[in-house]
Write a protein that holds these residues in place. Sequence first.
Motif, PDB file in Angstrom:
ATOM      1  N   GLN A 286     -17.386  19.200  37.680  1.00  0.00           N
ATOM      2  CA  GLN A 286     -17.309  18.453  38.341  1.00  0.00           C
ATOM      3  C   GLN A 286     -15.567  17.835  37.866  1.00  0.00           C
ATOM      4  O   GLN A 286     -14.881  17.568  39.039  1.00  0.00           O
ATOM      5  N   LEU A 287     -16.176  16.844  37.250  1.00  0.00           N
ATOM      6  CA  LEU A 287     -15.098  16.201  36.542  1.00  0.00           C
ATOM      7  C   LEU A 287     -13.313  16.188  35.784  1.00  0.00           C
ATOM      8  O   LEU A 287     -12.638  16.701  36.697  1.00  0.00           O
ATOM      9  N   LEU A 288     -13.772  18.151  35.480  1.00  0.00           N
ATOM     10  CA  LEU A 288     -12.322  18.470  35.705  1.00  0.00           C
ATOM     11  C   LEU A 288     -11.484  19.319  36.216  1.00  0.00           C
ATOM     12  O   LEU A 288     -10.480  18.603  36.479  1.00  0.00           O
ATOM     13  N   PRO A 289     -11.709  19.801  37.276  1.00  0.00           N
ATOM     14  CA  PRO A 289     -10.725  20.520  38.756  1.00  0.00           C
ATOM     15  C   PRO A 289      -9.926  19.037  39.544  1.00  0.00           C
ATOM     16  O   PRO A 289      -9.264  19.665  39.052  1.00  0.00           O
ATOM     17  N   ARG A 290     -11.060  18.674  39.505  1.00  0.00           N
ATOM     18  CA  ARG A 290     -10.083  17.949  40.827  1.00  0.00           C
ATOM     19  C   ARG A 290      -9.425  16.068  39.673  1.00  0.00           C
ATOM     20  O   ARG A 290      -8.789  15.930  39.973  1.00  0.00           O
ATOM     21  N   SER A 291      -9.819  16.876  38.957  1.00  0.00           N
ATOM     22  CA  SER A 291      -8.555  15.444  38.147  1.00  0.00           C
ATOM     23  C   SER A 291      -7.678  16.144  37.416  1.00  0.00           C
ATOM     24  O   SER A 291      -6.199  15.244  36.851  1.00  0.00           O
ATOM     25  N   SER A 292      -8.022  17.324  37.263  1.00  0.00           N
ATOM     26  CA  SER A 292      -6.975  18.364  36.344  1.00  0.00           C
ATOM     27  C   SER A 292      -5.719  18.622  37.607  1.00  0.00           C
ATOM     28  O   SER A 292      -4.580  18.735  38.007  1.00  0.00           O
ATOM     29  N   THR A 293      -6.242  19.868  38.708  1.00  0.00           N
ATOM     30  CA  THR A 293      -5.220  19.880  39.389  1.00  0.00           C
ATOM     31  C   THR A 293      -5.890  20.272  40.704  1.00  0.00           C
ATOM     32  O   THR A 293      -4.831  20.460  41.829  1.00  0.00           O
ATOM     33  N   GLU A 295      -8.584  20.426  42.162  1.00  0.00           N
ATOM     34  CA  GLU A 295      -9.246  21.393  43.242  1.00  0.00           C
ATOM     35  C   GLU A 295     -11.083  21.038  42.888  1.00  0.00           C
ATOM     36  O   GLU A 295     -11.464  20.334  41.976  1.00  0.00           O
ATOM     37  N   ARG A 296     -11.498  22.057  44.275  1.00  0.00           N
ATOM     38  CA  ARG A 296     -13.281  20.952  44.125  1.00  0.00           C
ATOM     39  C   ARG A 296     -13.627  21.635  43.487  1.00  0.00           C
ATOM     40  O   ARG A 296     -14.663  21.051  42.775  1.00  0.00           O
TER      41      ARG A 296
END
Length: 505
Positions: A286-293, A295-296
Amino acid sequence: MTTFLGMPAAPPPPASSGSHLRGTDSFPHAAARTLTDDQLRRNLAHATTTIRGKRARVVAEVPDWEELRLAGEALKADTMARLPELLEQLEAAVTARGGVVHWARDAEEANRIVVDLAGAALDRHPQAAREVVKVKSMATQETRLNDAFEAAGITAHETDLAELIVQLGHDEGSHILVPAIHRNRREIREIFLREMPDVDELFPEGLTDEPRVLAEAARLRLRRTFLRAKVAISGANFAVAETGTLSVVESEGNGRMCLTLPETLITVMGVEKLVPTWADLEVFLQLLPRSSTGERMNPYTSMWTGVTPGDGPQEFHLVLLDNGRSRVLADPRGRAALHCIRCSACLNVCPVYERTGGHAYGSVYPGPIGAVLSPQLTGVTDDASASLPFASSLCGACFDACPVRIDIPSILVHMRAQAVDAHARDVDHVAERAGMATVAWLFRDPRRLRLAQRLSRLAGLLARLQGHPRHLSWLPGPGRSWTRTRDLPVPRGSFRDWWEKEGRS
């Protein structure tokens, strides 16, 4: 019975000199060069502004975002506290599922293991090309694996679009997530036209600089490579100690092609990428995609555990890379840098990175996290590494953006102290200490301070003599350490003067 090996009691050796962790020049000098590139600054400002906006929108959708950050921080701290024990658990789980685990102390050892494994696999296919396909991997960029492959007569094909652009451009990456962030689409089209000999055949009507067309050109080129590749090299975003499962998250699907089509898969992973249990992935995915690209969720999340007969690669090797990480783990105040999940959120909010770009850092890990991680991995033994902790305004935006709450500003201050101690005998630092002692002496007596403030008015005259009425571009003695890397604004008056004119009214 599980053996608890505990934290390292003394700093182990630093990363090897062959790593891509240290530049040849100090940050101020390298940044001075990149600051003159107006096109690069426009490209960076456009890209980071876009990513920041997307991230802010999707993060605002999650009501328990701060609770997720706290959970991520706690899980990483627990993992670092039990790292030796969890690594042994991972090795046992991977081995039980048919994989082979290798341990590499430094970059040279990791490259030697991977090149030998790939060479042996390719020897079983003498008719096949001496080539491998690669999933985007910071660990292999850190070890300069592509150079080791080239020396062994093996061609490594990057399959991540941004990494492919960097490779074809004979360039270095300047961002953890988007290595080609410093390039605009016109520059990418020029690279493709120059480096893809069959592009005219693929696009007889002419290659345009539309993102869709450029992505299609890369896809057509890579598809042919995927279908003939016998060996793939990957990194890993996460490794689950209890099951031996490795995971790669991505947006394009090229990584999944690498992970499933070739007969042999070799994964190189930093030892800090562990999570203890399968359930822990719930937090980080949950943390990685929203913080990086922004995206949900990631469009492609691939997971594999050992080998499965008749499905996917039939030979799997996991190379666990230290290369200075044990050294970072031995520092109680600096080890939180190992919590990083490589999302790049700190880069995208950093005012220093946005203006200088990643090349100025001289390391595969640029930006705020690179400014604390790289010098810890290598040690602050030279100007190039010792200058990195000072590549920050300490504004704190990196901490606010970090999905696992790494207190980068505090580690920066900690690293600055180490850099100062390591270079205490250098002439510049001796002069700087003398200057600070002089300032302390002035502040201890109001009369001295008043006299110094009056003398500071001479700065305006000196600035006019230097041709810049608003700032000083050169100071002698200890002041040279400041003006060598930045301008000194001419004071418009002291607080006492302002108070006399405005404060009493």
